[in-house]
Structure formats: C-alpha cells, structure tokens
Enzyme design. Structure first.
Site, PDB file in Angstrom:
ATOM      1  N   SER A  80       2.700 104.655  -5.343  1.00  0.00           N
ATOM      2  CA  SER A  80       3.086 103.574  -4.437  1.00  0.00           C
ATOM      3  C   SER A  80       3.878 104.126  -3.237  1.00  0.00           C
ATOM      4  CB  SER A  80       3.871 102.509  -5.215  1.00  0.00           C
ATOM      5  OG  SER A  80       3.968 101.314  -4.486  1.00  0.00           O
ATOM      6  N   ASP A 174      -6.424  97.362  -7.095  1.00  0.00           N
ATOM      7  CA  ASP A 174      -5.026  97.375  -6.642  1.00  0.00           C
ATOM      8  C   ASP A 174      -4.790  96.189  -5.709  1.00  0.00           C
ATOM      9  OD1 ASP A 174      -2.539  97.916  -5.560  1.00  0.00           O
ATOM     10  OD2 ASP A 174      -2.992  99.959  -4.949  1.00  0.00           O
ATOM     11  N   HIS A 208      -2.526  98.434  -9.562  1.00  0.00           N
ATOM     12  CA  HIS A 208      -1.635  99.284  -8.772  1.00  0.00           C
ATOM     13  C   HIS A 208      -0.835 100.257  -9.630  1.00  0.00           C
ATOM     14  CE1 HIS A 208       0.692 100.459  -5.296  1.00  0.00           C
ATOM     15  NE2 HIS A 208       1.829 100.139  -5.895  1.00  0.00           N
TER      16      HIS A 208
END
Length: 269
Positions: A80, A174, A208
């Site tokens: 991330s 995601d 994600h």
C-alpha cells in the site's frame, strides 16, 4: 545460522505504527529484516502530511553497515502506501538491489515527499468519486486522479532512476486503488528507459491487503486518511490462495536478487 543474511526493510501503509509480524516471519526464512515505522509511532509524526526521504536513507545506511546484513545491497518490501515509499527509496537512494511491492502505487500518495532539493506532491483525488454503501462503508477505488494526466504527472515517482529489480504483487480486486494499472504503468516507464522489465504477478479475486499465508482476509476496515471504513476488495478463497503464492514469490525474488540463489516457485498467474 551465523549470518550475515540478506537484508530487507519492511514497510506497511497508512495505518501507521510498527507492524512487525511480516518481518518476523521473513526472519524465520533467513533474512535480516528491519520493520520500519514512518509515522504514528513514538516520536515520529502523528499524521501523514510530509515525509523526508533522509529518514528512510538512515534506515538503508543502518542496514548496509550492520554486521549481520550481507551486502552489497538491501531489499525493500512495501504494501500500500509503504509500496510507493519503497519506490521513492529505490529511485533516489543508493544501496538498494531489489524492491517488492504489494498493491503499491507508482505515484506518491497521501503526503508530500521531500528529498534534498526534490519535492514530489501527492497525487490528487476527488472525494465525489467515492461511493458509500448502505452500511456506511466507502469504495474509494476511483477516488485518485490519473498520474499520467495534467499536473498530477508531477506525483509520478521517477522509478526509472532506480538501480534495482522490481516485483509487483497485484490483487486484481483491489478496491483501495488501481494496483494493476500502477504496475503496468511502472513497467512501461522502466522499459521506456531501457530498464529491466519488472516481475508482475496478478491475482484474480485478491483484494488490497495481501498478507502472509493464512492471515484472514480483511474485507473492510477504518482508513485513517479517508476517515471512515473502506472496502478493500477480495473474494475469500482466491485471496487466501493469492497470499500463499505471493509469499513464495516474494521470498524467491529476494533470494534471487539478494543472494544469487534461485528457489522453487509456483507458476506465474
């Protein structure tokens, strides 16, 4: 063993603090790993407003000089927001051999980044593009601007300056941002500048938060920058399988580029 061991710096995302579990697990597989906090921990800034790459450079130099770290370079692992920080480190700092990104961005996101006389602004976003469901959970996948258009191009990290190899782990479901788009554009930029094509592993049905194997899938949770819960994407079975395979790919990538040794890997998806 007695070492020295291939060294890795491990960064998490906008949750802040100091998650150490992935670093601990990697250490079990023969790596010397530094879990690096960058905000929301002890005397570090409480909010994500501005990052100075000199702080991250200190961590790289610490690892390079550590007697238990086998040089000549170190690896970076980021998920991330930690992913785009790793790309920035690889682009501007010396001593980095391999960079692995889990659903990372090739644009600087969420905070201004500074290094010496360079300033990279954060990628713009439009909150009108956020969808909120009946439960009050937000889908932010369309919120960020395109880093290939207009003034937002200034946020694209110059990863072509990097002297390392790249691995992109991509969850194709995601919902935090468009990870596959970022990986593809990063690959195009690298190849356009005569750099090696990165390894890209795409996982259909993975969201994600691709964590180490057998961690439960995080379908939704609080996003500190958005200020409300967001959906992260992912279908439980596919996500679980992605976590198992991605973990093998990450280790194989670091072994190959930090030690020169190959290890068995499963088929690329």
């Amino acid at each position: 063993g007695n070492g020295p061991f291939p060294g890795i710096i491990d960064l998490y995302g906008t949750g802040g603090g100091l998650p150490e579990y992935r670093a601990c697990l990697l250490a079990n597989y023969g790596f010397a790993v530094l879990a690096l906090a960058f905000y929301g921990y002890e005397d570090l800034p409480k909010e994500m407003k501005e990052f100075h790459l000199e702080y991250f450079e200190e961590a790289v130099n610490y690892m390079l000089q550590h007697t238990q770290v086998k040089g000549p370079g170190v690896g970076l692992l980021g998920i991330s927001k930690g992913g785009d920080l790793c790309i920035s480190m690889a682009s501007f700092l010396k001593g980095i051999t391999a960079t692995a990104l889990i659903n990372g961005s090739v644009a600087n996101v969420g905070a201004v980044l500074r290094y010496k006389d360079v300033t990279i602004p954060p990628l713009g976003a439009d909150t009108k593009r956020i969808k909120v469901n009946k439960s009050g959970i937000a889908d932010i996948v369309d919120a960020l601007n395109n880093p290939l258009e207009g003034s937002d191009r200034q946020s694209f990290i110059p990863l072509e300056k990097a002297e390392c190899r790249f691995l992109f782990i991509v969850g194709q479901d995601d919902h935090n941002w468009k990870s596959e788009f970022f990986a593809v554009e990063g690959s195009k930029r690298l190849q356009a500048h005569g750099k090696e094509k990165p390894e890209i592993f795409c996982y259909p049905g993975a969201g994600h938060y691709i964590e180490p194997p057998f961690f439960p899938m995080c379908a939704a949770s609080m996003h500190l920058l958005v200020g409300k819960p967001v959906v992260w994407g992912g279908e439980p079975k596919a996500h679980c399988e992605a976590q198992i395979d991605a973990w093998q790919q990450i280790q194989a990538f670091f072994r190959k580029h930090l030690t020169g040794r190959r290890s068995g890997t499963s088929n690329r998806l």
